[in-house]
Design an enzyme around this catalytic site. Structure first.
Site, mmCIF file in Angstrom:
data_model
loop_
_atom_site.group_PDB
_atom_site.id
_atom_site.type_symbol
_atom_site.label_atom_id
_atom_site.label_comp_id
_atom_site.label_asym_id
_atom_site.label_seq_id
_atom_site.Cartn_x
_atom_site.Cartn_y
_atom_site.Cartn_z
ATOM 1 N N TYR A 69 -1.714 -0.622 10.988
ATOM 2 C CA TYR A 69 -1.854 -1.277 9.681
ATOM 3 C C TYR A 69 -0.652 -0.960 8.790
ATOM 4 O O TYR A 69 0.029 -1.867 8.288
ATOM 5 C CB TYR A 69 -3.157 -0.833 8.989
ATOM 6 C CG TYR A 69 -3.198 -1.152 7.503
ATOM 7 C CD1 TYR A 69 -3.201 -2.465 7.052
ATOM 8 C CD2 TYR A 69 -3.230 -0.126 6.541
ATOM 9 C CE1 TYR A 69 -3.224 -2.761 5.686
ATOM 10 C CE2 TYR A 69 -3.264 -0.412 5.178
ATOM 11 C CZ TYR A 69 -3.249 -1.733 4.756
ATOM 12 O OH TYR A 69 -3.266 -2.018 3.415
ATOM 13 N N THR B 280 0.824 -1.205 0.000
ATOM 14 C CA THR B 280 0.000 0.000 0.000
ATOM 15 C C THR B 280 0.864 1.263 0.000
ATOM 16 O O THR B 280 2.016 1.230 0.454
ATOM 17 C CB THR B 280 -0.898 -0.001 1.257
ATOM 18 O OG1 THR B 280 -1.448 1.276 1.466
ATOM 19 C CG2 THR B 280 -0.110 -0.372 2.509
ATOM 20 N N ASP B 281 0.281 2.367 -0.454
ATOM 21 C CA ASP B 281 0.992 3.655 -0.378
ATOM 22 C C ASP B 281 1.058 4.169 1.063
ATOM 23 O O ASP B 281 1.811 5.083 1.363
ATOM 24 C CB ASP B 281 0.331 4.702 -1.290
ATOM 25 C CG ASP B 281 -1.124 4.998 -0.949
ATOM 26 O OD1 ASP B 281 -1.692 4.311 -0.072
ATOM 27 O OD2 ASP B 281 -1.706 5.921 -1.568
ATOM 28 N N GLU B 282 0.266 3.545 1.967
ATOM 29 C CA GLU B 282 0.216 4.053 3.343
ATOM 30 C C GLU B 282 1.547 3.853 4.078
ATOM 31 O O GLU B 282 1.784 4.482 5.104
ATOM 32 C CB GLU B 282 -0.937 3.405 4.121
ATOM 33 C CG GLU B 282 -2.269 3.680 3.441
ATOM 34 C CD GLU B 282 -3.483 3.352 4.285
ATOM 35 O OE1 GLU B 282 -3.397 3.388 5.519
ATOM 36 O OE2 GLU B 282 -4.538 3.061 3.690
ATOM 37 N N LYS C 295 2.362 -3.369 7.262
ATOM 38 C CA LYS C 295 2.624 -3.528 5.822
ATOM 39 C C LYS C 295 4.067 -3.106 5.511
ATOM 40 O O LYS C 295 4.753 -3.735 4.700
ATOM 41 C CB LYS C 295 1.632 -2.701 4.989
ATOM 42 C CG LYS C 295 0.205 -3.219 5.006
ATOM 43 C CD LYS C 295 0.022 -4.613 4.412
ATOM 44 C CE LYS C 295 0.256 -4.676 2.924
ATOM 45 N NZ LYS C 295 -0.111 -6.013 2.375
HETATM 46 N N1 LIG Z 1 -7.997 -1.880 -0.320
HETATM 47 C C1 LIG Z 1 -7.102 -1.006 -0.737
HETATM 48 O O1 LIG Z 1 -7.470 0.125 -1.083
HETATM 49 C C2 LIG Z 1 -5.651 -1.392 -0.863
HETATM 50 C C3 LIG Z 1 -4.767 -0.496 -1.473
HETATM 51 C C4 LIG Z 1 -3.433 -0.868 -1.642
HETATM 52 C C5 LIG Z 1 -2.987 -2.107 -1.208
HETATM 53 N N2 LIG Z 1 -3.864 -2.948 -0.595
HETATM 54 C C6 LIG Z 1 -3.349 -4.274 -0.181
HETATM 55 O O2 LIG Z 1 -3.974 -5.234 -1.026
HETATM 56 C C7 LIG Z 1 -4.191 -6.438 -0.308
HETATM 57 C C8 LIG Z 1 -5.657 -6.823 -0.392
HETATM 58 O O3 LIG Z 1 -6.455 -5.769 0.166
HETATM 59 P P1 LIG Z 1 -8.036 -5.894 0.214
HETATM 60 O O4 LIG Z 1 -8.581 -4.539 0.399
HETATM 61 O O5 LIG Z 1 -8.499 -6.739 -0.887
HETATM 62 O O6 LIG Z 1 -8.213 -6.691 1.606
HETATM 63 P P2 LIG Z 1 -9.458 -7.489 2.143
HETATM 64 O O7 LIG Z 1 -9.474 -7.225 3.615
HETATM 65 O O8 LIG Z 1 -10.692 -7.218 1.346
HETATM 66 O O9 LIG Z 1 -9.077 -9.020 1.865
HETATM 67 C C9 LIG Z 1 -8.057 -9.671 2.561
HETATM 68 C C10 LIG Z 1 -8.153 -11.160 2.268
HETATM 69 O O10 LIG Z 1 -7.097 -11.808 2.982
HETATM 70 C C11 LIG Z 1 -7.629 -12.922 3.677
HETATM 71 N N3 LIG Z 1 -6.845 -13.114 4.904
HETATM 72 C C12 LIG Z 1 -6.761 -12.284 5.965
HETATM 73 N N4 LIG Z 1 -5.983 -12.823 6.912
HETATM 74 C C13 LIG Z 1 -5.545 -14.013 6.417
HETATM 75 C C14 LIG Z 1 -4.693 -15.030 6.913
HETATM 76 N N5 LIG Z 1 -4.153 -14.945 8.142
HETATM 77 N N6 LIG Z 1 -4.443 -16.099 6.124
HETATM 78 C C15 LIG Z 1 -4.995 -16.199 4.886
HETATM 79 N N7 LIG Z 1 -5.829 -15.287 4.385
HETATM 80 C C16 LIG Z 1 -6.097 -14.195 5.126
HETATM 81 C C17 LIG Z 1 -9.072 -12.552 3.996
HETATM 82 O O11 LIG Z 1 -9.875 -13.703 4.244
HETATM 83 C C18 LIG Z 1 -9.466 -11.803 2.741
HETATM 84 O O12 LIG Z 1 -9.958 -12.675 1.758
HETATM 85 C C19 LIG Z 1 -3.705 -6.194 1.119
HETATM 86 O O13 LIG Z 1 -2.407 -6.720 1.230
HETATM 87 C C20 LIG Z 1 -3.677 -4.687 1.238
HETATM 88 O O14 LIG Z 1 -2.701 -4.266 2.157
HETATM 89 C C21 LIG Z 1 -5.189 -2.627 -0.408
#
Ligand SMILES: NC(=O)c1ccc[n+]([C@@H]2O[C@H](COP(=O)([O-])OP(=O)(O)OC[C@H]3O[C@@H](n4cnc5c(N)ncnc54)[C@H](O)[C@@H]3O)[C@@H](O)[C@H]2O)c1
Length: 349
Positions: free
Chosen positions: A157, A132-134, A161
């Protein structure tokens, strides 16, 4: 060599779009979706593709090192795209430990398993860490995060990350593990879990409930349509330079208050409500501690080196997102009622 790609967190918001992109675009690959199905994992997100022959689901917690290694031994992945994470900042403030476990320890377990399985040769292998950019902290009203910006995370968080990013790079530098990273801005789109701003507001507008906005609503985020993120991951996974990281963003900054007003405007039109009706639901609430003022990504590297650009404008993406939520109110109701968690039992038990 036949590609077997292990995608972690594939039942989540972004992960489900990445799984769909790979399963449908690369029928010759095998895609293994590894997910623990926490509250954020929803297999209904994948019900349009889960019968395809190149898709496999494994219910595994990445905090369980031996279970992770067993999946690697069983499927012998040639590539990993790692999205599984605890992802909600407010939850990280309430319970940081879960974020350390999944985001840091879970990532190290995956790195160890990849190292073990690929020990004969790293040739043709790749570990893509999705971040993430965070991790870069907060910007004032000017400037952008580049790949060279120093890490300065502020929430539990983003700290977890950041730690996971450092471990991924450390495994590259120390053991030569082939890696790439992407650091992306805020995503929005279909299947977004309704604890996050945009789906929460869509849900509350439909149900005439208050639209909570932190502080004065001036927090600024750079929003990207989730399918464009999935396409960027595809490009970086296949063509990114070994050891490099790529910032992904939409050059699309919105203050929260302006975004919610735009959403209210589009929702009034969709719901046939008088202009200004939904905006009356806007309610300012007490600020989140450590709230970062502004995030903005400089995506020039991924633009120039890999030719990636967002395919939709924000207005188009938002319209597609609203349409999806309006057409999939059963999905939204299943998530808000908790019924989505029964899908695994129905499909896989
Ligand atoms: N949502 C955003 O805007 C955003 C932006 C940039 C990066 N990201 C990164 O992208 C990735 C996905 O984000 P998202 O928003 O889809 O998240 P999300 O919370 O919607 O999904 C996370 C998934 O990971 C699974 N999970 C969580 N803990 C787990 C574990 N211990 N073992 C196995 N599976 C597990 C959950 O069941 C879920 O399916 C993350 O790594 C996040 O940091 C998200």
């Amino acid at each position: 060599m036949k590609q077997i790609i292990l995608i972690t967190g594939g039942a989540g918001f972004i992960g489900s779009h990445v799984v769909r992109e790979f399963v449908t675009k690369y029928p010759e690959y095998t895609i293994v979706n590894l997910d623990a199905l926490t509250y954020a994992g929803n297999l209904e997100n994948l019900k349009d593709i889960d019968q395809l022959p190149n898709y496999i689901f494994e219910k595994v917690d990445i905090c369980d090192a031996s279970a992770v290694l067993e999946v690697f031994r069983k499927h012998q992945p040639t590539g990993v795209i790692h999205l599984a994470a605890e992802s909600h900042v407010d939850r990280s403030i309430a319970d940081p430990s879960a974020f350390v476990m999944t985001n840091v320890i879970g990532t190290v377990n995956l790195l160890n398993a990849a190292r073990e399985i690929w020990k004969d040769t790293f040739e043709g292998k790749r570990f893509h860490h999705v971040s993430t950019d965070e991790v870069f902290g907060a910007l004032s009203s000017e400037g952008f995060f580049t790949e060279e910006t120093s890490y300065d995370p502020h929430s539990p968080y983003s700290a977890s990350k950041a730690a996971s990013d450092h471990f991924v790079r450390a495994y590259h530098d120390t053991y030569g593990l082939p890696i790439v990273l992407t650091n992306c801005s805020n995503n929005y789109g279909p299947n977004h879990f309704p604890e996050k701003l945009i789906p929460l507001c869509i849900h509350n507008i439909i149900n005439n409930k208050p639209l909570p906005i932190y502080g004065d609503g001036k927090y600024t985020r750079d929003w990207l349509f989730v399918i464009d993120h999935a396409k960027a991951i595809d490009l970086v996974f296949h063509q990114g330079k070994n050891g490099d990281s790529y910032n992904v963003g939409g050059f699309n900054e919105w203050q929260n208050i302006d975004l919610v007003k735009e959403l209210c405007k589009q929702m009034d039109a969709k719901l046939g409500r008088e202009v200004g009706t939904s905006a009356q639901l806007i309610t300012f609430v007490k600020d989140r501690p450590g709230h970062d003022l502004r995030y903005a990504i400089d995506a020039n590297k991924v633009n120039k080196e890999l030719g990636w650009y967002p395919s939709v404008t924000f207005e188009q993406g938002l319209a597609k997102t609203i349409d999806w939520f309006m057409d999939n109110q059963e999905w939204l109701n299943n998530v808000t009622s908790g019924d989505y968690q029964k899908y695994y039992d129905t499909q896989y038990k």
